[in-house]
Design an enzyme around this catalytic site. Structure first.
Site, PDB file in Angstrom:
ATOM      1  N   GLY A   1      16.174 -58.509   1.561  1.00 15.02           N
ATOM      2  CA  GLY A   1      16.423 -59.101   2.908  1.00 15.02           C
ATOM      3  C   GLY A   1      17.411 -58.265   3.748  1.00 15.02           C
ATOM      4  O   GLY A   1      18.076 -57.372   3.245  1.00 15.02           O
ATOM      5  N   SER A   2      17.412 -58.571   4.788  1.00  5.15           N
ATOM      6  CA  SER A   2      18.344 -57.844   5.657  1.00  5.15           C
ATOM      7  C   SER A   2      18.821 -58.761   6.772  1.00  5.15           C
ATOM      8  O   SER A   2      18.199 -59.786   7.061  1.00  5.15           O
ATOM      9  CB  SER A   2      17.676 -56.607   6.270  1.00  5.15           C
TER      10      SER A   2
END
Length: 767
Positions: A232-233
């Site tokens: 994820g970011s």
């Protein structure tokens, strides 16, 4: 014997004058105190890309070639048997053929860029520089580069991210829990999803339509007996009216597995056509993901839109045809072989149906699963976007420059010097029924086939939202009631919700300086959820279990590195997840053939992410006759005996070089030591571990950045180890302490400052 002097002897020269054949005009490479290269070409773009290839090879040659080998199914030649399954998958997918096809289709600007970049790499190979130490260990010689290789490297870095693994998980779990529980087999929605478009809106996730899915369910359950089925970011943008400076702020951090060296390398490339600084991808020219060009700053997160479909294929008696909507269709077959370091080569057959390659199952048994992915099925023109992006004058032009991007799906967030901020879904997404998002679907039913692509104009987009805030953190792109199917699975909204709440509440967070505080936020929404449920339980009779409960009830839910309670919480949640896995039967799916596609889908990881939604809803339907109160009591007893240490110590990452397993005597020189860190999968400081393994952080922010749009010298960044990929370089891990403290170093852009502060200067001259 391992020798640090051998590492230093493998370092290339970074100063003086060197010839670079093919240059039309001189190029200067200045390296700052962190070893970050600033490349300034006096000529046009092709000189800049040629120099970028040369400099990438100076710093990251081994990494670049290893990633190319991974893309082309040749990594096991270096890494041995552990890389074999990944190589076989790459060969089945046809990465090489797709990359060659795309290179033949791109426009002249992209072709010139790729050929100049490859020529720069080859010029380094011919420069007389010593080979990186890894080649000495492997007794290997670097292989030359061709223009299409960068497309293969880029394709590998986003390979099959997203929906494939969720669909395989549900297909494996379906016979265990039944169709009525299908909607529970995905990540938590946080109670109500926070969606990206429109910003700040909430929506309920659509449940599975079991009637529409009936053909897929029957196809899967009919394929074998029930008994046989065992990052994820973050990123955000703040409009001028909301920011502390009156200028846009664009910030964030990409989360991926910690690979040594880093997937990203800081860089700065300028020529007569553009002047861009940001994160580069060694093996790829330009700045695909994170950069600014003096007018517009941009960054991405994975959007989790669904670009991969799985099809249940039925084969005839000799597996030469598959059942199709209009009869039987022939399949294509070929034999392939991979070489394996230290072992015998492996031969295998690749079978391709009209949908794509078979990735699970044996067609000889009559049934198998084939993959159709945007990453392979359609000619991709993503590399046409890269030259256009470099000179985009504003957000609107940047978004237009990405028309046709399809290698992986992104939330592209940007801000410009005119004061605009925006968010565009950068992806090619096929039109097909929503049912395709849940499970592998029958390949013989025409309704499940693709009906073209959603156009660039129809993809979700936001420009200058009224609140002046844009936040993306792999959460849902848009509500499920839109005209087009985009997404079934995504990350929970915890991180996005926390970032948005802090931006709304604190003006100081809406600045470059405040970005570091946001990057380092450790509050866990799920820790608070579990703490609140523990508060409803009576104290256990067992003193150790009672002490664990009391410790967690007194805790504030922050995954701080110096605290012991976060480690106790993770131990408890692991125990609770194991109970869910055991009583539901889903834990026994480990090793199922559907979950074995490289790199694999461990049931414990999926159960970890499912648990909060079930707990929040008091849904005990998968607990085999007990309720959540009983399950939590049991988990307290299971977890209580485990000793607790400060979270940062047990969560400390292992920064392992890919050759350390083969050369353990060299590991102390190849693997830089790591510092204790906080956070977990649910916090903005997303330093995740795999629930099926230990507690050490295995993925997290590869970089952190904050662009002060228009006041570029106030921008900041850091990476998790350093600018160099050479273990003997002083810049191999010199940013790690900065990164571990969630701080950043200056992102110097003005050339007078770069020149004044440079510690190394190298002149590349036409040769």
């Amino acid at each position: 014997m391992p020798d640090a002097d051998a590492l230093r002897a493998a370092l290339p020269r970074l100063d003086g004058t060197l010839p670079l054949p093919g240059l039309a005009a001189p190029v200067t490479v200045l390296r700052d105190r962190w070893g970050i290269p600033h490349i300034r070409a006096e000529g046009a773009a092709t000189d800049a890309f040629r120099a970028q290839g040369f400099v990438h090879a100076q710093d990251r040659l081994f990494q670049m070639e290893l990633n190319r080998r991974r893309a082309l199914g040749r990594a096991a030649e270096w890494l041995g048997a552990p890389a074999a399954e990944g190589d076989i998958l790459a060969r089945r997918l046809g990465v090489e053929a797709a990359s060659r096809r795309d290179f033949a289709a791109i426009g002249q600007a992209a072709r010139d860029m790729l050929e100049a970049y490859a020529a720069g790499i080859n010029a380094f190979l011919d420069s007389g520089a010593p080979n990186p130490i890894e080649y000495t260990l492997l007794d290997a010689v670097p292989e030359r580069w061709e223009g299409w290789h960068a497309i293969a490297v880029m394709r590998r870095l986003g390979l099959l991210m997203g929906s494939v693994w969720f669909k395989l998980w549900r297909a494996a779990a379906l016979p265990v829990v039944g169709a009525e529980n299908l909607s529970k087999l995905r990540y938590d929605d946080g109670g109500q999803d926070l969606v990206l478009v429109p910003p700040g809106a909430e929506a309920l996730r659509a449940a599975a339509d079991l009637a529409a899915l009936r053909p897929a369910i029957l196809a899967l359950l009919g394929s074998e007996s029930v008994d046989a089925t065992g990052g994820g970011s973050n990123n955000w943008a703040v409009a001028p009216a909301q920011s502390a400076s009156g200028r846009p702020v664009v910030a964030g951090d990409p989360h991926r597995v910690f690979e040594m060296p880093n997937m990203y390398a800081q860089g700065h490339v300028a020529c007569a056509d553009f002047d861009v600084i940001g994160l580069t991808v060694p093996g790829v020219p330009g700045f695909p993901h994170f950069a600014h060009n003096g007018q517009v700053a941009y960054c991405v997160t994975h959007a989790f839109v669904d670009i991969h479909d799985l099809y249940v294929e039925r084969f005839d008696a000799d597996a030469t045809h598959t059942r199709a909507p209009d009869g039987w269709a022939p399949v294509q077959r070929r034999r392939e072989s991979i070489a394996i370091r230290g072992g015998a080569s492996r031969d295998f057959e690749v079978v391709e149906t009209g949908h794509g390659p078979v990735i699970v199952g044996d067609p000889a048994t009559g049934t198998a699963l084939a993959l159709k992915s945007v990453q392979f099925a359609e000619t991709d023109l993503s590399f046409d976007c890269l030259p256009r992006m470099l000179a985009a004058p504003d957000v609107d032009a940047l978004f237009e420059a990405t028309r046709g991007w399809g290698l992986i799906d992104h939330n592209l967030v940007a801000g410009d010097t005119e004061g605009h901020i925006g968010h565009q879904i950068r992806a090619l997404v096929p039109r097909r029924p929503r049912e395709n998002g849940w499970l592998p679907v029958p390949g013989w039913i025409a309704a499940h086939d693709w009906q073209g692509m959603i156009s660039h104009e129809e993809m979700p987009r936001v420009m200058d939202p009224p609140e002046g805030l844009i936040v993306t953190a792999n959460n849902r792109v848009a509500p499920d009631d839109g005209p087009d199917y985009l997404c079934t699975d995504c990350h929970p909204p915890y991180r996005a919700r926390r970032i948005l709440a802090r931006l709304r509440a604190a003006p100081e967070a809406r600045s470059v300086e405040g970005a570091a505080s946001l990057h380092g936020d450790t509050l866990s929404e799920n820790a608070l959820l579990i703490r609140d449920h523990l508060a409803r339980l009576p104290a256990p009779a067992d003193p150790a279990a009672a002490a664990l409960q009391a410790q967690l009830l007194a805790w504030d839910g922050r995954m701080e590195p110096g605290a012991a309670a976060p480690a106790a919480y993770v131990t408890f949640r692991r125990a609770l997840t194991a109970i869910l896995g055991s009583r539901s039967g889903l834990g026994a799916l480990a090793g199922d053939k559907l979950l074995a596609v490289s790199p694999g889908v461990p049931p414990a990881n999926q159960l970890w992410w499912m648990l909060p939604a079930l707990l929040r809803a008091e849904d005990a339907s998968l607990l085999g006759g007990i309720d959540w109160a009983e399950a939590m009591q049991q988990a307290l007893h299971h977890a209580a005996p485990a000793p607790t240490r400060p979270w940062g110590e047990v969560h400390r990452p292992t920064l392992a070089h890919p050759l350390s397993p083969q050369f353990p005597d060299w590991a102390r020189l190849l693997d830089p030591p790591a510092l204790p860190i906080g956070g977990d999968m649910d916090t903005v400081l997303a330093t995740g571990f795999f629930a099926a393994g230990g507690n050490a952080a295995s993925y997290g922010a590869l970089s952190r950045y904050a662009f002060d749009v228009g006041a570029w010298e106030n921008s900041r960044w850091s990476v998790f180890h350093g600018a160099s990929g050479h273990p003997g370089s002083p810049h191999y891990a010199d940013q790690h302490a900065v990164w571990a403290g969630t701080a950043m170093v200056p992102m110097t852009y003005a050339w007078d400052r770069v020149a004044a502060e440079a510690l190394w200067t190298q002149a590349l001259r036409p040769g």
